[in-house]
Scaffold this motif. Structure first.
Motif, mmCIF file in Angstrom:
data_model
loop_
_atom_site.group_PDB
_atom_site.id
_atom_site.type_symbol
_atom_site.label_atom_id
_atom_site.label_comp_id
_atom_site.label_asym_id
_atom_site.label_seq_id
_atom_site.Cartn_x
_atom_site.Cartn_y
_atom_site.Cartn_z
ATOM 1 N N ALA A 12 0.836 -1.208 0.000
ATOM 2 C CA ALA A 12 0.000 0.000 0.000
ATOM 3 C C ALA A 12 0.869 1.257 0.000
ATOM 4 C CB ALA A 12 -0.931 -0.008 1.200
ATOM 5 N N ALA A 13 1.948 1.233 0.757
ATOM 6 C CA ALA A 13 2.834 2.399 0.812
ATOM 7 C C ALA A 13 3.521 2.622 -0.536
ATOM 8 C CB ALA A 13 3.884 2.207 1.903
ATOM 9 N N GLN A 14 3.950 1.539 -1.184
ATOM 10 C CA GLN A 14 4.584 1.674 -2.491
ATOM 11 C C GLN A 14 3.588 2.160 -3.533
ATOM 12 O OE1 GLN A 14 6.057 -2.321 -2.824
ATOM 13 N NE2 GLN A 14 8.159 -1.689 -2.459
ATOM 14 N N ALA A 15 2.358 1.662 -3.471
ATOM 15 C CA ALA A 15 1.333 2.100 -4.421
ATOM 16 C C ALA A 15 1.049 3.596 -4.250
ATOM 17 C CB ALA A 15 0.056 1.284 -4.240
ATOM 18 N N ALA A 16 1.003 4.064 -3.010
ATOM 19 C CA ALA A 16 0.783 5.487 -2.756
ATOM 20 C C ALA A 16 1.959 6.315 -3.289
ATOM 21 C CB ALA A 16 0.592 5.729 -1.269
ATOM 22 N N TYR A 17 3.172 5.816 -3.079
ATOM 23 C CA TYR A 17 4.369 6.515 -3.560
ATOM 24 C C TYR A 17 4.347 6.644 -5.077
ATOM 25 C CZ TYR A 17 9.305 7.385 -4.563
ATOM 26 O OH TYR A 17 10.476 7.902 -5.034
#
Length: 69
Positions: A12-17
């Motif tokens: 989720a954090a990578q997708a947001a980035y």
């Protein structure tokens, strides 16, 4: 099957980035080649930091083989 899909999807954090990086490029806040270079550099740095030279597919296959044993 689910493990294989999870190895190819970003967290989720990578997708947001990456989504934020794409939004910055789409809004012309940064140029798209700069966004692409940042994204590719991030992927390369994450892979080298994890010390993994094998592909996500081969990692998933070895996990499934270990689970079946």
């Amino acid at each position: 099957m689910v493990d294989t899909v999870r190895t190819h999807l970003p967290s989720a954090a990578q997708a947001a980035y990456y989504g934020g990086l794409g939004a910055l490029a789409a809004l012309s806040i940064i140029e798209w080649p700069v966004a692409a270079a940042i994204g590719i550099g991030t992927v390369v740095a994450q892979r080298s930091r994890s010390g993994s030279s094998e592909s996500p597919r081969s990692r998933a296959q070895s996990r499934s083989e270990n689970a079946n044993e």
